[in-house]
Scaffold this motif. Structure first.
Motif, PDB file in Angstrom:
ATOM      1  N   ARG A  71      -8.070 -22.419 -10.627  1.00 44.37           N
ATOM      2  CA  ARG A  71      -8.953 -21.294 -10.354  1.00 44.37           C
ATOM      3  C   ARG A  71      -8.895 -20.946  -8.862  1.00 44.37           C
ATOM      4  O   ARG A  71      -8.868 -21.813  -8.001  1.00 44.37           O
ATOM      5  CB  ARG A  71     -10.389 -21.643 -10.747  1.00 44.37           C
ATOM      6  CG  ARG A  71     -11.307 -20.436 -10.718  1.00 44.37           C
ATOM      7  CD  ARG A  71     -12.733 -20.703 -11.178  1.00 44.37           C
ATOM      8  NE  ARG A  71     -12.935 -21.735 -12.157  1.00 44.37           N
ATOM      9  CZ  ARG A  71     -12.805 -21.598 -13.480  1.00 44.37           C
ATOM     10  NH1 ARG A  71     -12.398 -20.444 -13.973  1.00 44.37           N
ATOM     11  NH2 ARG A  71     -13.038 -22.602 -14.282  1.00 44.37           N
ATOM     12  N   VAL A  91      -8.970 -16.356 -12.073  1.00 40.42           N
ATOM     13  CA  VAL A  91     -10.393 -16.666 -12.221  1.00 40.42           C
ATOM     14  C   VAL A  91     -10.683 -17.383 -13.536  1.00 40.42           C
ATOM     15  O   VAL A  91     -11.610 -18.172 -13.615  1.00 40.42           O
ATOM     16  CB  VAL A  91     -11.295 -15.419 -12.071  1.00 40.42           C
ATOM     17  CG1 VAL A  91     -11.227 -14.875 -10.656  1.00 40.42           C
ATOM     18  CG2 VAL A  91     -10.968 -14.354 -13.074  1.00 40.42           C
ATOM     19  N   LEU A 112     -19.548 -17.074 -11.890  1.00 41.06           N
ATOM     20  CA  LEU A 112     -18.733 -17.551 -10.766  1.00 41.06           C
ATOM     21  C   LEU A 112     -19.321 -16.957  -9.497  1.00 41.06           C
ATOM     22  O   LEU A 112     -19.429 -15.740  -9.377  1.00 41.06           O
ATOM     23  CB  LEU A 112     -17.282 -17.088 -10.892  1.00 41.06           C
ATOM     24  CG  LEU A 112     -16.385 -17.804 -11.861  1.00 41.06           C
ATOM     25  CD1 LEU A 112     -14.967 -17.218 -11.789  1.00 41.06           C
ATOM     26  CD2 LEU A 112     -16.339 -19.280 -11.588  1.00 41.06           C
ATOM     27  N   ASP A 114     -18.406 -16.584  -6.042  1.00 36.89           N
ATOM     28  CA  ASP A 114     -17.389 -16.682  -4.998  1.00 36.89           C
ATOM     29  C   ASP A 114     -17.306 -15.338  -4.297  1.00 36.89           C
ATOM     30  O   ASP A 114     -17.089 -14.319  -4.951  1.00 36.89           O
ATOM     31  CB  ASP A 114     -16.040 -17.066  -5.609  1.00 36.89           C
ATOM     32  CG  ASP A 114     -15.032 -17.437  -4.550  1.00 36.89           C
ATOM     33  OD1 ASP A 114     -14.521 -16.516  -3.883  1.00 36.89           O
ATOM     34  OD2 ASP A 114     -14.767 -18.633  -4.372  1.00 36.89           O
TER      35      ASP A 114
END
Length: 181
Positions: A71, A91, A112, A114
């Protein structure tokens, strides 16, 4: 009293030794670059701000022969629809469920978090939860508003055999040279 004696043979040997060493170093560097790395030029702005159009990067081709994509790796892959190569960020990993909702990417129901992904305005195919196969990856460009990626049917999920390597280092422009994260 001993006088210094000039020996032209020892100077010539030293020069030849230096030239041979330089040739060996250049040959080893050439072998490493061409056996394990590939050079690619970034086209488009789908990976901005990490990569810009025209950047020249080295792609590590050997890394995924010894390991597997992870990832957030930035990869070079071959598109199944055109045969051309693209650069995107992984991802979603094999076997995971991917969905994009309210601007966030969810993996197996968990968001997620990020900063590289930002807010994703268009969910595309990931509007509904997608199950990735055992050798499939879901990729998105860092500049998702200008990225054609796994959210669109012409790209879709990326099969493992389509991945050519991991982008390793930007070499041009020189003022931005460095490892890609």
């Amino acid at each position: 009293m001993t006088a210094f004696k000039y020996d032209s043979n020892s100077i010539m040997r030293s020069v030849i030794r230096i030239i041979v060493n330089i040739i060996l170093v250049i040959s080893a560097a050439w072998f490493i670059v061409y056996a394990f790395l590939n050079q690619t030029i970034v086209s488009g702005n789908s990976m901005t701000p990490v990569l810009d159009a025209g950047d020249i990067c080295l792609v590590n081709r050997l890394g995924y022969d010894l390991g597997k994509p992870e990832r957030y790796d930035v990869i070079l892959f071959e598109r199944s629809d055109t045969g051309k190569t693209n650069i995107k960020r992984i991802v979603g990993l094999p076997g995971e469920a991917v969905q994009i909702s309210a601007g966030l990417v969810y993996i197996n129901g968990e968001p997620l978090m990020d900063e590289r992904l930002g807010v994703i305005a268009l969910a595309g195919l990931a509007d509904n939860e997608l199950e990735l196969g055992k050798d499939e990856y879901f990729v998105i460009g860092d500049n998702s508003d200008s990225s054609e990626d796994s959210r669109f049917s012409n790209i879709g999920n990326i099969r493992r055999q389509s991945i050519k390597g991991k982008l390793w280092m930007r070499i041009k422009p020189y003022n931005k040279a460095g490892l890609i994260r």
